[in-house]
Design a protein around this motif. Sequence first.
Motif, PDB file in Angstrom:
ATOM      1  N   ASP A  53       0.831  -1.207   0.000  1.00 24.83           N
ATOM      2  CA  ASP A  53       0.000   0.000   0.000  1.00 24.83           C
ATOM      3  C   ASP A  53       0.865   1.256   0.000  1.00 24.83           C
ATOM      4  N   ILE A  54       1.943   1.247   0.757  1.00 25.68           N
ATOM      5  CA  ILE A  54       2.816   2.418   0.848  1.00 25.68           C
ATOM      6  C   ILE A  54       3.424   2.739  -0.515  1.00 25.68           C
ATOM      7  N   ALA A  55       3.883   1.731  -1.245  1.00 17.85           N
ATOM      8  CA  ALA A  55       4.486   1.962  -2.561  1.00 17.85           C
ATOM      9  C   ALA A  55       3.485   2.623  -3.506  1.00 17.85           C
ATOM     10  N   GLN A  56       2.265   2.126  -3.512  1.00 15.02           N
ATOM     11  CA  GLN A  56       1.252   2.706  -4.390  1.00 15.02           C
ATOM     12  C   GLN A  56       0.920   4.139  -3.982  1.00 15.02           C
ATOM     13  N   LYS A  57       0.829   4.386  -2.683  1.00 14.83           N
ATOM     14  CA  LYS A  57       0.529   5.744  -2.215  1.00 14.83           C
ATOM     15  C   LYS A  57       1.688   6.699  -2.499  1.00 14.83           C
ATOM     16  N   LYS A  58       2.920   6.215  -2.418  1.00 15.08           N
ATOM     17  CA  LYS A  58       4.058   7.075  -2.753  1.00 15.08           C
ATOM     18  C   LYS A  58       3.996   7.492  -4.222  1.00 15.08           C
ATOM     19  N   PHE A  95       7.231  10.745   2.795  1.00 13.90           N
ATOM     20  CA  PHE A  95       8.653  10.505   2.993  1.00 13.90           C
ATOM     21  C   PHE A  95       9.211   9.892   1.714  1.00 13.90           C
ATOM     22  N   PRO A  96      10.529   9.914   1.513  1.00 13.35           N
ATOM     23  CA  PRO A  96      11.122   9.547   0.228  1.00 13.35           C
ATOM     24  C   PRO A  96      10.756   8.146  -0.263  1.00 13.35           C
ATOM     25  N   GLY A  97      10.732   8.035  -1.602  1.00 13.45           N
ATOM     26  CA  GLY A  97      10.449   6.774  -2.269  1.00 13.45           C
ATOM     27  C   GLY A  97       9.453   6.906  -3.401  1.00 13.45           C
ATOM     28  N   GLY A  98       8.933   8.111  -3.622  1.00 13.17           N
ATOM     29  CA  GLY A  98       8.035   8.367  -4.740  1.00 13.17           C
ATOM     30  C   GLY A  98       8.619   9.452  -5.618  1.00 13.17           C
ATOM     31  N   ASP A 117      12.355  -0.723   2.528  1.00 11.82           N
ATOM     32  CA  ASP A 117      13.639  -0.642   3.225  1.00 11.82           C
ATOM     33  C   ASP A 117      13.762   0.768   3.802  1.00 11.82           C
ATOM     34  N   THR A 118      14.972   1.256   3.969  1.00 13.66           N
ATOM     35  CA  THR A 118      15.145   2.623   4.451  1.00 13.66           C
ATOM     36  C   THR A 118      14.606   3.589   3.399  1.00 13.66           C
ATOM     37  N   VAL A 119      14.243   4.787   3.812  1.00 14.52           N
ATOM     38  CA  VAL A 119      13.745   5.748   2.833  1.00 14.52           C
ATOM     39  C   VAL A 119      14.835   6.118   1.831  1.00 14.52           C
ATOM     40  N   GLU A 120      16.096   6.079   2.237  1.00  9.98           N
ATOM     41  CA  GLU A 120      17.193   6.354   1.307  1.00  9.98           C
ATOM     42  C   GLU A 120      17.241   5.297   0.201  1.00  9.98           C
ATOM     43  N   ASN A 121      17.116   4.023   0.590  1.00  4.04           N
ATOM     44  CA  ASN A 121      17.108   2.954  -0.409  1.00  4.04           C
ATOM     45  C   ASN A 121      15.830   2.981  -1.245  1.00  4.04           C
ATOM     46  N   ASP A 122      14.708   3.276  -0.596  1.00  7.66           N
ATOM     47  CA  ASP A 122      13.450   3.386  -1.349  1.00  7.66           C
ATOM     48  C   ASP A 122      13.606   4.440  -2.453  1.00  7.66           C
TER      49      ASP A 122
END
Length: 134
Positions: A53-58, A95-98, A117-122
């Motif tokens: 869900d987080i990936a889609q929302k990002k 937060f980062p990843g999108g 993973d971490t927001v840096e890796n995302d």
Amino acid sequence: MSNITLKQAEEVLAAAKAKAVALNTLMNIAVVDSGTNLVAFAHMDDAWLGSIDIAQKKARTARYFNMPTGEIGKLSQPGGSLYNIEHSNGGLITFPGGVLIKNTAGEIIGAIGVSGDTVENDHAVAQAGADAIV
């Protein structure tokens, strides 16, 4: 309005997955078109279920506001101009990843969201995916 094609979305996914493997991490990767409709998705084996869900929302958050989710996060801190924006649109991720995906003419054709993973890796995985469109 230009939209990402399925072929392009698959190229974005492939590049993002390759970066995730290089970082030795497991990710959920969502690609949406310019209207925020899901075009392609990858759930790497054993990646966190909660990150689907987080990936889609990002991805949607990046496209809704035409900026990387990490930038929205900076603006949504207490006292910021976008404070509490994460409660809009059915829930945003700030937060980062999108990141946005643009075509060679610089037009926004979609967005990618990555979580696991971490927001840096995302963010690194998302950027690698977006950079696949040349």
